[in-house]
Scaffold this active site. Sequence first.
Site, PDB file in Angstrom:
ATOM      1  CD  GLU A 103      -2.923  -1.232   2.283  1.00 35.71           C
ATOM      2  OE1 GLU A 103      -4.051  -1.638   1.989  1.00 35.71           O
ATOM      3  OE2 GLU A 103      -2.620  -0.871   3.430  1.00 35.71           O
ATOM      4  CB  CYS A 123       3.155   7.479   3.381  1.00 42.74           C
ATOM      5  SG  CYS A 123       3.653   6.200   4.516  1.00 42.74           S
ATOM      6  CB  CYS A 144       7.582  -5.451   8.065  1.00 41.31           C
ATOM      7  SG  CYS A 144       9.041  -4.720   8.841  1.00 41.31           S
ATOM      8  CB  CYS A 203       7.375  -3.295  15.673  1.00 48.20           C
ATOM      9  SG  CYS A 203       9.026  -2.874  15.068  1.00 48.20           S
ATOM     10  CB  CYS A 255       3.784  -2.471  13.512  1.00 48.19           C
ATOM     11  SG  CYS A 255       3.703  -2.010  11.767  1.00 48.19           S
ATOM     12  N   GLY A 310       7.049  -2.135   5.499  1.00 49.30           N
ATOM     13  CA  GLY A 310       8.416  -2.607   5.343  1.00 49.30           C
ATOM     14  C   GLY A 310       9.460  -1.784   6.068  1.00 49.30           C
ATOM     15  CD  GLU A 311      13.915  -0.794   8.805  1.00 47.54           C
ATOM     16  OE1 GLU A 311      13.107  -0.387   9.654  1.00 47.54           O
ATOM     17  OE2 GLU A 311      14.808  -0.068   8.318  1.00 47.54           O
ATOM     18  CB  SER A 361      10.693   6.008   8.897  1.00 52.43           C
ATOM     19  OG  SER A 361      10.396   5.580  10.213  1.00 52.43           O
ATOM     20  CB  SER A 365      10.608   3.346  14.804  1.00 50.60           C
ATOM     21  OG  SER A 365      10.026   3.780  13.599  1.00 50.60           O
ATOM     22  CG  ASN A 404      -3.087   5.319  13.999  1.00 51.07           C
ATOM     23  OD1 ASN A 404      -3.924   6.132  14.365  1.00 51.07           O
ATOM     24  ND2 ASN A 404      -1.930   5.684  13.473  1.00 51.07           N
ATOM     25  CB  CYS A 436       1.456   5.669  11.717  1.00 49.17           C
ATOM     26  SG  CYS A 436       1.916   7.295  11.244  1.00 49.17           S
TER      27      CYS A 436
HETATM   28  N1  SAH Z   1       9.850   0.151   9.317  1.00 54.12           N
HETATM   29  C1  SAH Z   1      10.048   1.562   9.389  1.00 54.12           C
HETATM   30  C2  SAH Z   1       9.007   2.402   8.666  1.00 54.12           C
HETATM   31  C3  SAH Z   1       7.549   2.032   8.725  1.00 54.12           C
HETATM   32  S1  SAH Z   1       6.412   2.510   9.938  1.00 54.12           S
HETATM   33  C4  SAH Z   1      10.112   1.983  10.835  1.00 54.12           C
HETATM   34  O1  SAH Z   1       9.898   1.166  11.697  1.00 54.12           O
HETATM   35  O2  SAH Z   1      10.442   3.126  11.093  1.00 54.12           O
HETATM   36  C5  SAH Z   1       6.247   4.202  10.179  1.00 54.12           C
HETATM   37  C6  SAH Z   1       5.997   4.529  11.642  1.00 54.12           C
HETATM   38  O3  SAH Z   1       4.697   4.104  12.125  1.00 54.12           O
HETATM   39  C7  SAH Z   1       7.017   3.848  12.543  1.00 54.12           C
HETATM   40  O4  SAH Z   1       7.501   4.746  13.492  1.00 54.12           O
HETATM   41  C8  SAH Z   1       6.176   2.785  13.199  1.00 54.12           C
HETATM   42  O5  SAH Z   1       6.756   2.337  14.394  1.00 54.12           O
HETATM   43  C9  SAH Z   1       4.860   3.484  13.388  1.00 54.12           C
HETATM   44  N2  SAH Z   1       3.751   2.582  13.695  1.00 54.12           N
HETATM   45  C10 SAH Z   1       3.690   1.256  13.465  1.00 54.12           C
HETATM   46  N3  SAH Z   1       2.499   0.767  13.882  1.00 54.12           N
HETATM   47  C11 SAH Z   1       1.814   1.798  14.392  1.00 54.12           C
HETATM   48  C12 SAH Z   1       0.502   1.922  14.946  1.00 54.12           C
HETATM   49  N4  SAH Z   1      -0.334   0.874  15.043  1.00 54.12           N
HETATM   50  N5  SAH Z   1       0.099   3.132  15.346  1.00 54.12           N
HETATM   51  C13 SAH Z   1       0.924   4.213  15.200  1.00 54.12           C
HETATM   52  N6  SAH Z   1       2.154   4.148  14.678  1.00 54.12           N
HETATM   53  C14 SAH Z   1       2.592   2.955  14.274  1.00 54.12           C
END
Ligand code: SAH
Length: 388
Positions: free
Chosen positions: A98, A111, A118, A122, A125, A188-189, A220, A242, A319, A362
Site C-alpha cells: 500500500e 508515504c 515486514c 514490532c 504494528c 516494510g523496513e 524511517s 522509530s 492507531n 501509521c
Molecule cells: N519500518 C520503518 C518504517 C515504517 S512505519 C520503521 O519502523 O520506522 C512508520 C511509523 O509508524 C514507525 O515509526 C512505526 O513504528 C509506526 N507505527 C507502526 N504501527 C503503528 C501503529 N499501530 N500506530 C501508530 N504508529 C505505528
Amino acid sequence: MSAPTATGLTNLLGLTRPQLEEYIAGLGSKSFRARQLMNWIYKRGEGRITQMTDLAKDFRAQLAQCAQVRVPRICALQVSADGTRKWKLEADASQAFEMVYIPEPGRGTLCISSQVGCALDCSFCSTAQQGFNRNLTTAEIVGQVWLAARELEAAVGGGPEDDSEESAQVITPLSGRIISNVVFMGMGEPLANFRNVIPALSILLDDFGFDLSRRRVTLSTSGLVPQMYKLAEEANVALAVSLHAPNDALRNELVPINRKHPISELLAACWHYLDEQNGRSVTFEYVMLDGVNDSPSQARELVRLLRGHPAKVNLIPFNPYPGTRYRRSPLATIQRFRDELIRGGVLATIRRTRGDDIDAACGQLAGRVIDRTTVRLGNKTIGLAVQS
Ligand code: SAH
C-alpha cells in the site's frame, strides 16, 4: 542494474541516471539520450516510449522493443473524509502493498512502501502481523511515486486521463508539487532492503529524476544500525527513527531489533549520521501506547537520552487494528508527555492522525502478504534472516 523481467522488457523506472546511460550506450546510442528519456519519464510523466516525440523515431522503435515504463497495477483506491488517499498495489497475482497520500495546506506527502510485509515484528504494528514476503524492486519503489503523481494529477488537475494514442495531453508529475514530500513510512523496513532503496533514493533526488530536495525525502527505520552507517555514506536524506521506548528493557519488547542493536548503539549511529550528512536533526518517532510507554517518568527518561542532541520527538497516537492488545493513550496523557519533553529541553510534537477511517494511518497498512519468513515445525516457529 535491473534485469529484464517476466515481460522480457527492461523497466526504465528502476534505473538510476548512470545505469540508464550505460543501458542506452549498450544499445549503441549516445548517452545524452538518457537525460532526454528521464525528462519524458519524470518531468512529463510520459510512460509510452512511442510518445516521446523528440527522440529519433528509429531510437524509439529500437527502445520500445527492449524496454518499457512499468508501474505496479492499482488494485484499489480509498479516499478518506480528510482527503487522504490509500492505494493498494499489486506485487504479484496474490500479494499487495500500500501507499498513502496525505494532503496538507501547502504540501502533500506520499508515504511509500519498501517491502511486501515486514520481518521485524514490532509488537504494535499491523504490517508486522502480516509477516514478510519480499523486497520491493527499485522500479516498484520509484513506480509508487510516478504512479501517485500521475493519478493525483488526473484526479486533482483536470478529469480522467485520456489514454488514446492520439492524445497530446501531457501529465506532469510533481508539477505544482502535488507531491512535495516522500516518506518511507509505509510497509516494510527500508534499511532491510538497502540494495533497492539506495538507487530509488538517488532517482527521487536526481535533478533529472523527481528532483526532490533531500530534506523532503525521509527514510524511517526501526534501527538497523550497520545499515544506518552505510546510509550515511551513500545517501543524504532526512532520517526518522522509530524509538518508541526510553530504555532497552521496554524497547526489546516493542521493537525486537533492539535486542541486537540497543539504544546506545542506535543513538550513536544517529549522531554519526547527522555529522556525516550535515543534517539538521533526527526525528524520533514514539508511538503512544496507553499504560505502556506514556508516563511522565518515561518522558523524563527520554529527556535524559536526547537532551543536548539535535533531536525532535514526534509522538504518534497509536492507531488500533483488529486483534491488537494495545490501546491509544488518551490525548491528555499525550499532551502531558509532550509538555514534559519540552520542559526538559527536547523538541516534541504530536502527529495528527490522518486517514484512519480508511486504515491508512501509521502502522495500519496491511496489503496482502503471504508470509514466508517463518517455517513452522510442529509447535516451533523459526524466523529466517532478513535479506538485504
Ligand atoms: N519500518 C520503518 C518504517 C515504517 S512505519 C520503521 O519502523 O520506522 C512508520 C511509523 O509508524 C514507525 O515509526 C512505526 O513504528 C509506526 N507505527 C507502526 N504501527 C503503528 C501503529 N499501530 N500506530 C501508530 N504508529 C505505528
